[in-house]
Design a protein around this motif. Structure first.
Motif, mmCIF file in Angstrom:
data_model
loop_
_atom_site.group_PDB
_atom_site.id
_atom_site.type_symbol
_atom_site.label_atom_id
_atom_site.label_comp_id
_atom_site.label_asym_id
_atom_site.label_seq_id
_atom_site.Cartn_x
_atom_site.Cartn_y
_atom_site.Cartn_z
ATOM 1 N N PRO A 315 0.831 -1.217 0.000
ATOM 2 C CA PRO A 315 0.000 0.000 0.000
ATOM 3 C C PRO A 315 0.863 1.264 0.000
ATOM 4 N N ILE A 316 0.247 2.374 -0.395
ATOM 5 C CA ILE A 316 0.992 3.623 -0.524
ATOM 6 C C ILE A 316 0.384 4.710 0.357
ATOM 7 N N VAL A 317 1.238 5.645 0.752
ATOM 8 C CA VAL A 317 0.806 6.885 1.408
ATOM 9 C C VAL A 317 1.470 8.017 0.637
ATOM 10 N N VAL A 318 0.677 8.969 0.155
ATOM 11 C CA VAL A 318 1.216 10.036 -0.697
ATOM 12 C C VAL A 318 0.649 11.385 -0.249
ATOM 13 N N PRO A 319 1.329 12.469 -0.598
ATOM 14 C CA PRO A 319 0.773 13.786 -0.272
ATOM 15 C C PRO A 319 -0.558 14.023 -0.977
ATOM 16 N N GLN A 320 -1.382 14.824 -0.357
ATOM 17 C CA GLN A 320 -2.714 15.096 -0.918
ATOM 18 C C GLN A 320 -2.634 15.722 -2.310
ATOM 19 N N ASP A 321 -1.607 16.553 -2.543
ATOM 20 C CA ASP A 321 -1.494 17.230 -3.830
ATOM 21 C C ASP A 321 -0.592 16.482 -4.813
ATOM 22 N N SER A 322 -0.292 15.223 -4.520
ATOM 23 C CA SER A 322 0.532 14.427 -5.430
ATOM 24 C C SER A 322 -0.328 13.844 -6.548
ATOM 25 N N ARG A 323 0.269 13.721 -7.718
ATOM 26 C CA ARG A 323 -0.475 13.093 -8.829
ATOM 27 C C ARG A 323 -0.652 11.600 -8.599
ATOM 28 N N ALA A 324 0.066 11.058 -7.640
ATOM 29 C CA ALA A 324 -0.112 9.637 -7.310
ATOM 30 C C ALA A 324 -1.324 9.405 -6.416
ATOM 31 N N ARG A 325 -1.957 10.489 -5.968
ATOM 32 C CA ARG A 325 -3.104 10.325 -5.068
ATOM 33 C C ARG A 325 -4.207 9.504 -5.714
ATOM 34 N N GLU A 342 -1.490 14.057 9.777
ATOM 35 C CA GLU A 342 -2.213 13.039 8.996
ATOM 36 C C GLU A 342 -1.268 11.992 8.424
ATOM 37 N N LEU A 343 -0.052 12.418 8.113
ATOM 38 C CA LEU A 343 0.927 11.445 7.618
ATOM 39 C C LEU A 343 1.127 10.333 8.639
ATOM 40 N N THR A 344 1.322 10.707 9.896
ATOM 41 C CA THR A 344 1.552 9.676 10.923
ATOM 42 C C THR A 344 0.286 8.845 11.150
ATOM 43 N N TRP A 345 -0.865 9.474 11.096
ATOM 44 C CA TRP A 345 -2.106 8.713 11.290
ATOM 45 C C TRP A 345 -2.319 7.713 10.154
ATOM 46 N N CYS A 346 -2.025 8.154 8.937
ATOM 47 C CA CYS A 346 -2.198 7.261 7.784
ATOM 48 C C CYS A 346 -1.289 6.043 7.913
ATOM 49 N N ILE A 347 -0.034 6.290 8.278
ATOM 50 C CA ILE A 347 0.910 5.170 8.415
ATOM 51 C C ILE A 347 0.448 4.238 9.533
ATOM 52 N N GLU A 348 0.078 4.846 10.654
ATOM 53 C CA GLU A 348 -0.413 4.067 11.798
ATOM 54 C C GLU A 348 -1.569 3.163 11.373
#
Lengths: 404, 160
Positions: A315-325, A342-348
């Motif tokens: 799975p991936i975690v990417v910035p909100q404004d990334s084209r990979a979103r 939110e980055l830490t929450w997403c990973i968690e």
């Protein structure tokens, strides 16, 4: 893909591209689209690149180099100008003026003038313009024959690039627009109101089965968090700050961070450092054994690494404004964050085994369906350009690869 | 697909909602056992024995005993001690040094034990201070962020 050969019944296609190479996502997808078209047509690639003008064979392509490129300077000047105007223009505005048009055209038209004669020699049944900012190629095409069927490989990325009406004629000239992602497709369709003529083609990617044979020696098979950056480890910047936050917050679990100057595997406050990850096979091995991939970079077009991570079942975690979103959101293969918390929450959340399993399955299914088949990519490109999919010989089909 | 499908948008919304209320508390300091004699060297009895018995006998008691047997043993013992005397004295010196070394080791062990205990108390004190400091920071952050309007649940600062 094998060379289909040439023949009198095969249509002739001219691909007009400012660059012909594999170093970037834009360059790679241009070559892949040309390759897909070569399955059912004779493809001529025309580019201003090269020191001298000339024609030579390049695999299945006939490569016409005009030898007129002014190097990267004209493009850099144009891109800086676009960035500056975008930064100062009101939100949602469409900046345009005769002066701006003149500045944007500077150095863009002259390199393409010889293409008119090249097109006259090719007499293409279809012209594919690569890059919606390719006003020079459009001018050469119009000088050759304003009526020849045309498709556009947009290489748009996001709405910011369509803010300038100066480039509208390139899109409007094309009967079909090829977009790599759904986000890009929707942006073009919304802006020009041509939903039916804008086609999502994806990209042909595959997971290399050998990536699962041996884990990276610095992090092993430890269910680590893989963080991708394109910064030097000593540099100051948001990516490094976020990467540091991840390794501190999740210090009880191995965290592997790729920097331009090395690979750093952190665990419980200690670090092992290795060589920079430069080969795609090394990155593939890292993604194949990771619990999740955090891609802090901003990909230029669609986020190839994010899709490859999903193909490896990570799975991936990417910035909100990334084209990979799009791959996290539409592909349901991960999460996206707006700020450091939110980055830490997403990973968690994604480190929870049940969530990780579900998202991994969803992401892999999406990636295999949208990007994992070269045959489907060929069909989509062929159909999007108005060519006959039935004319593709069985011999060029590559079949589907199962991995994982 | 064996697992339940997950909608990332819903999951993200749930994560955001859950984290709106601050559910954070500083780590409690590790428990520290009180120091004292219980932490000192436990072999005091053996050390006492060493102090009392390290001196070897300096001669033979049979010299004062009556009879031929006593006389023979006395003469023989005297002869043996006259021959082996230097070795016995050297061994006595060796034992004396060993007892002194043991004394020094015991002292050093007790000093180190006390130092470790002192450090543990210092670490615990630092943990308490850090925890209180982080609690204050958390409360300040909560007040500083306008869109985090959930209740603060940072707990009481531990007092150690």
């Amino acid at each position: 893909m094998t060379a289909p050969g040439t023949g009198p019944d095969r249509p002739s296609v001219a691909v007009l591209t400012p660059h012909w190479g594999l170093g970037t996502e834009r360059g790679t997808i241009t070559r892949q689209v040309a390759g897909a078209l070569a399955c059912s047509a004779d493809v001529h690639v025309v580019t201003p690149e090269g020191r001298v003008a000339g024609t030579r064979r390049d695999g299945v392509f006939e490569l016409h180099r005009l030898g007129t490129s002014s190097g990267a300077h004209a493009e850099l000047r144009r891109d800086l100008l676009l960035a500056a105007v975008t930064a100062t223009a009101p939100a949602g505005g469409r900046p345009g003026s005769p002066d701006l048009d003149q500045l944007l055209d500077r150095g863009q038209l002259d390199p393409w003038r010889p293409a008119t004669d090249v097109l006259a020699g090719i007499r293409p049944d279809l012209v594919v313009l690569a890059d919606h900012r390719n006003v020079g190629a459009l001018a050469a095409l119009q000088a050759h024959d304003p009526g020849v069927p045309t498709a556009l490989l947009g290489l748009v990325g996001d709405a910011d690039h369509l803010a300038f009406p100066h480039f509208d004629p390139v899109v409007e000239r094309a009967a079909h627009v090829l977009a790599v992602t759904e986000t890009e497709r929707r942006v073009v369709a919304d802006r020009f109101g041509r939903d039916g003529a804008t086609h999502r083609i994806g990209a042909p990617l595959s997971a290399n089965e050998s990536a699962f044979s041996e884990p990276n020696t610095w992090v092993g098979d430890t269910g680590y968090v893989l963080v991708l950056t394109d910064q030097d480890s000593e540099a100051t910047g948001l990516q490094n700050e976020l990467a540091g936050l991840v390794r501190l917050r999740f210090s009880d679990r191995p965290v592997g961070i790729t920097h331009t100057d090395g690979f750093f595997a952190w665990h419980e406050g200690r670090v092992n450092s290795g060589w920079p990850v430069e080969r795609s096979s090394d990155l593939a091995r890292l993604m194949a054994f990771a619990a999740l991939t955090v891609d802090l970079r901003h990909p230029e077009l669609y986020g190839r690494a994010a899709v490859e991570s999903l193909l490896y079942g990570t799975p991936i975690v990417v910035p909100q404004d990334s084209r990979a979103r799009e791959h996290a959101q539409r592909g349901r293969g991960g999460l996206w964050f707006a700020d450091a918390a939110e980055l830490t929450w997403c990973i968690e959340s994604l480190l929870d085994p049940a969530t990780n399993d579900a998202v991994r399955d969803q992401g892999r299914t999406y990636a295999e369906a949208e990007y994992g088949s070269t045959d489907r990519f060929i069909d989509r490109v062929t159909a999007a350009c108005g060519l006959d999919v039935g004319a593709i010989p069985d011999g060029v089909r590559v079949g589907r690869q199962e991995v994982g | 697909m064996g697992s339940e499908p997950i909608d990332p948008e819903e999951l993200l919304q749930r994560i955001r909602t859950e984290h709106r209320s601050l559910r954070w508390a500083p780590l409690p300091p590790d428990p520290v056992r009180p120091g004292g004699t219980g932490e000192q060297v436990r072999s005091q009895e053996s050390l006492d024995y060493l102090h009392k018995n390290w001196v070897l006998p300096t001669g033979i008691d049979e010299l004062g005993r009556p009879g031929l047997r006593g006389k023979v043993i006395g003469r023989l013992g005297g002869f043996v001690y006259s021959v082996l005397g230097p070795y016995f004295r050297a061994e006595r010196d060796l034992l004396a040094h060993m007892v002194r070394v043991n004394d020094a080791l015991e002292k050093r062990c007790d000093e180190l034990t006390n130092r470790v205990l002192e450090l543990r108390h210092q670490v615990a004190d630092r943990q308490v201070s850090e925890a209180r400091n982080q609690t204050e920071l958390a409360v300040w952050l909560h007040q500083a962020l306008p869109d985090r309007d959930g209740p603060v649940d940072a707990g009481e600062p531990p007092t150690g």
